[in-house]
Design a protein around this motif. Structure first.
Motif, PDB file in Angstrom:
ATOM      1  N   VAL A  82       0.538  -0.812  -0.019  1.00 45.11           N
ATOM      2  CA  VAL A  82      -0.095   0.151   0.256  1.00 45.11           C
ATOM      3  C   VAL A  82       1.341   0.757   0.179  1.00 45.11           C
ATOM      4  N   GLU A  83       0.856   2.419  -0.821  1.00 50.22           N
ATOM      5  CA  GLU A  83       1.268   3.425  -1.333  1.00 50.22           C
ATOM      6  C   GLU A  83       0.600   4.586  -1.052  1.00 50.22           C
ATOM      7  N   VAL A  84       0.998   5.516  -0.198  1.00 48.79           N
ATOM      8  CA  VAL A  84       0.368   6.448   0.009  1.00 48.79           C
ATOM      9  C   VAL A  84       1.088   7.917  -0.539  1.00 48.79           C
ATOM     10  N   THR A  85       0.182   8.431  -1.023  1.00 44.66           N
ATOM     11  CA  THR A  85       1.083  10.024  -1.536  1.00 44.66           C
ATOM     12  C   THR A  85       0.197  10.761  -1.039  1.00 44.66           C
ATOM     13  N   ILE A  86       0.789  11.705   0.104  1.00 45.84           N
ATOM     14  CA  ILE A  86       0.226  13.370   0.260  1.00 45.84           C
ATOM     15  C   ILE A  86       0.372  14.800  -0.567  1.00 45.84           C
ATOM     16  N   THR A  87      -0.396  15.190  -1.383  1.00 46.16           N
ATOM     17  CA  THR A  87      -0.134  16.334  -1.740  1.00 46.16           C
ATOM     18  C   THR A  87      -0.788  17.365  -0.875  1.00 46.16           C
ATOM     19  N   ASN A  88       0.408  18.280  -0.434  1.00 44.24           N
ATOM     20  CA  ASN A  88       0.293  19.591  -0.500  1.00 44.24           C
ATOM     21  C   ASN A  88       0.347  20.561  -0.974  1.00 44.24           C
ATOM     22  N   GLU A  89      -0.131  21.065  -2.211  1.00 42.05           N
ATOM     23  CA  GLU A  89       0.012  21.905  -2.941  1.00 42.05           C
ATOM     24  C   GLU A  89      -0.370  23.339  -2.076  1.00 42.05           C
TER      25      GLU A  89
END
Length: 167
Positions: A82-89
């Motif tokens: 399981v791979e989680v990617t958080i985008t914090n633009e």
């Protein structure tokens, strides 16, 4: 005009008889050799046709087995990572805090490991709601998660956006 009297001299008679007999023998030998060659060609073609027919049958059997195995393997595909990617633009957050938050979410989703891809996909709405209901604290600020995209395969990728909570 008259025909020369070659038929009266025995040397010419032997020559013409030998030429006729030689021509006849050469034709017989030619037809024999040609017939033998044709029989070999026909036999070779017949053997090759039979071999092609057998090989096509074997290929069909292999293809059926291959399709069955692929279908069976697709049915038993499991989630291995399981791979989680958080985008914090919007928010300028440091990478360490984001990595820690991703690890927390991945730990929460570790129960999905070794489960069927199909069964996890069937529960994708519940999975999405459980992620979106989670609140993460980063640098003493609370953020709500919003799922942007989920991709299902042996490696499940989840892309998440952060939203600041007012409470």
């Amino acid at each position: 005009m008259r025909i020369p009297p070659y038929h009266r001299t025995p040397t010419w008679q032997r020559f013409f008889a030998g030429a006729a007999l030689g021509g006849l023998i050469s034709w017989v030998i030619f037809f024999y050799m040609h017939g033998v060659q044709q029989e070999k060609q026909i036999r070779t073609l017949h053997e090759q046709r039979e071999e092609i027919k057998d090989l096509n049958g074997e290929i069909a059997i292999w293809e059926q087995d291959y399709k069955k195995l692929n279908e069976k393997n697709e049915e038993i595909l499991t989630i291995q990572e399981v791979e989680v990617t958080i985008t914090n633009e919007k928010y300028s957050l440091d990478r360490l805090s984001i990595a820690e938050a991703e690890d927390v979410i991945e730990d929460d989703l570790s129960s999905l490991l070794a489960k069927d891809v199909a069964s996890v996909y069937d529960g994708k709405v519940l999975l999405k709601k459980s992620i979106e209901n989670k609140i993460v604290t980063i640098n003493k600020k609370r953020y709500q998660l919003e799922v942007v995209e989920i991709m299902f395969y042996t490696k499940m990728n989840i892309e998440i956006k952060l939203k600041r909570t007012t409470s």
